[in-house]
Design a protein around this motif. Structure first.
Motif, PDB file in Angstrom:
ATOM      1  N   CYS A  83       8.705   7.602   3.702  1.00  0.00           N
ATOM      2  CA  CYS A  83       8.551   8.230   2.387  1.00  0.00           C
ATOM      3  C   CYS A  83       9.900   8.377   1.693  1.00  0.00           C
ATOM      4  CB  CYS A  83       7.874   9.590   2.514  1.00  0.00           C
ATOM      5  SG  CYS A  83       6.120   9.497   2.907  1.00  0.00           S
ATOM      6  N   ALA A 101      10.828   5.060   0.330  1.00  0.00           N
ATOM      7  CA  ALA A 101       9.990   4.727  -0.833  1.00  0.00           C
ATOM      8  C   ALA A 101      10.419   5.532  -2.055  1.00  0.00           C
ATOM      9  CB  ALA A 101       8.518   4.989  -0.507  1.00  0.00           C
ATOM     10  N   THR A 135       7.225   7.911 -10.057  1.00  0.00           N
ATOM     11  CA  THR A 135       6.002   7.788  -9.267  1.00  0.00           C
ATOM     12  C   THR A 135       6.257   6.853  -8.103  1.00  0.00           C
ATOM     13  OG1 THR A 135       4.654   8.098 -11.246  1.00  0.00           O
ATOM     14  CG2 THR A 135       3.565   7.108  -9.329  1.00  0.00           C
ATOM     15  N   VAL A 136       5.961   7.319  -6.894  1.00  0.00           N
ATOM     16  CA  VAL A 136       6.051   6.464  -5.718  1.00  0.00           C
ATOM     17  C   VAL A 136       4.767   5.652  -5.647  1.00  0.00           C
ATOM     18  CG1 VAL A 136       6.188   6.431  -3.194  1.00  0.00           C
ATOM     19  CG2 VAL A 136       7.533   8.099  -4.487  1.00  0.00           C
ATOM     20  N   MET A 137       4.914   4.350  -5.488  1.00  0.00           N
ATOM     21  CA  MET A 137       3.774   3.445  -5.474  1.00  0.00           C
ATOM     22  C   MET A 137       3.679   2.735  -4.130  1.00  0.00           C
ATOM     23  SD  MET A 137       4.348   1.972  -9.308  1.00  0.00           S
ATOM     24  CE  MET A 137       2.689   1.443  -9.624  1.00  0.00           C
ATOM     25  N   ASP A 138       2.548   2.107  -3.885  1.00  0.00           N
ATOM     26  CA  ASP A 138       2.349   1.395  -2.618  1.00  0.00           C
ATOM     27  C   ASP A 138       3.412   0.341  -2.388  1.00  0.00           C
ATOM     28  OD1 ASP A 138       1.341  -0.202  -4.669  1.00  0.00           O
ATOM     29  OD2 ASP A 138      -0.386  -0.890  -3.512  1.00  0.00           O
ATOM     30  N   ARG A 139       3.853  -0.303  -3.446  1.00  0.00           N
ATOM     31  CA  ARG A 139       4.859  -1.355  -3.309  1.00  0.00           C
ATOM     32  C   ARG A 139       6.209  -0.820  -2.848  1.00  0.00           C
ATOM     33  NH1 ARG A 139       4.929  -2.192  -9.708  1.00  0.00           N
ATOM     34  NH2 ARG A 139       6.665  -0.823 -10.242  1.00  0.00           N
ATOM     35  N   ASP A 140       6.440   0.476  -2.966  1.00  0.00           N
ATOM     36  CA  ASP A 140       7.689   1.066  -2.514  1.00  0.00           C
ATOM     37  C   ASP A 140       7.771   1.158  -0.994  1.00  0.00           C
ATOM     38  OD1 ASP A 140       8.676   1.494  -5.142  1.00  0.00           O
ATOM     39  OD2 ASP A 140       7.355   3.253  -5.310  1.00  0.00           O
ATOM     40  N   PHE A 141       6.679   0.928  -0.331  1.00  0.00           N
ATOM     41  CA  PHE A 141       6.635   0.980   1.136  1.00  0.00           C
ATOM     42  C   PHE A 141       6.798  -0.386   1.783  1.00  0.00           C
ATOM     43  CE2 PHE A 141       4.683   4.965  -0.042  1.00  0.00           C
ATOM     44  CZ  PHE A 141       5.234   5.841   0.871  1.00  0.00           C
ATOM     45  N   SER A 142       7.023  -1.420   1.003  1.00  0.00           N
ATOM     46  CA  SER A 142       7.178  -2.759   1.599  1.00  0.00           C
ATOM     47  C   SER A 142       8.630  -3.081   1.877  1.00  0.00           C
ATOM     48  CB  SER A 142       6.583  -3.818   0.682  1.00  0.00           C
ATOM     49  OG  SER A 142       7.187  -3.788  -0.587  1.00  0.00           O
TER      50      SER A 142
END
Length: 66
Positions: A45, A48, A59-66
Motif C-alpha cells: 500500500c 502504491a 486516488t490509489v488505483m489497482d494499477r498502482d499495485f503492479s
C-alpha cells in the motif's frame, strides 16, 4: 501509522485467510501469519500510495499495485 504501543493492526480478516488456506491446501495457519501478511500489505500500500502521488493523483488505483 502504528499505534502508540508499537503494535500494528491486522489488515485482513483472519478467519477468511485461514479458511482459504485450509480449503486450497488442507493446511492449518500459524498464528503469526496474519501479522506477516499485514506487514506485506502495508508495504504494498505504501508503494502504491507513492506511485499515485508521483502520477499526481489523490486516488490509489489497482494499477498502482503492479
Amino acid at each position: 501509522m502504528d499505534n502508540s504501543q508499537g503494535e500494528k493492526e491486522i489488515l485482513l480478516v483472519v478467519s477468511k485467510l485461514k479458511q482459504y488456506i485450509r480449503s486450497v491446501s488442507g493446511m492449518n495457519t500459524a498464528g503469526n501469519v496474519a501479522q506477516a501478511l499485514s506487514d506485506t500489505i502495508r508495504k504494498l500500500c505504501d508503494q502504491a500510495i507513492e506511485k499515485a502521488k508521483t502520477d499526481g493523483r489523490k486516488t490509489v488505483m489497482d494499477r498502482d499495485f503492479s
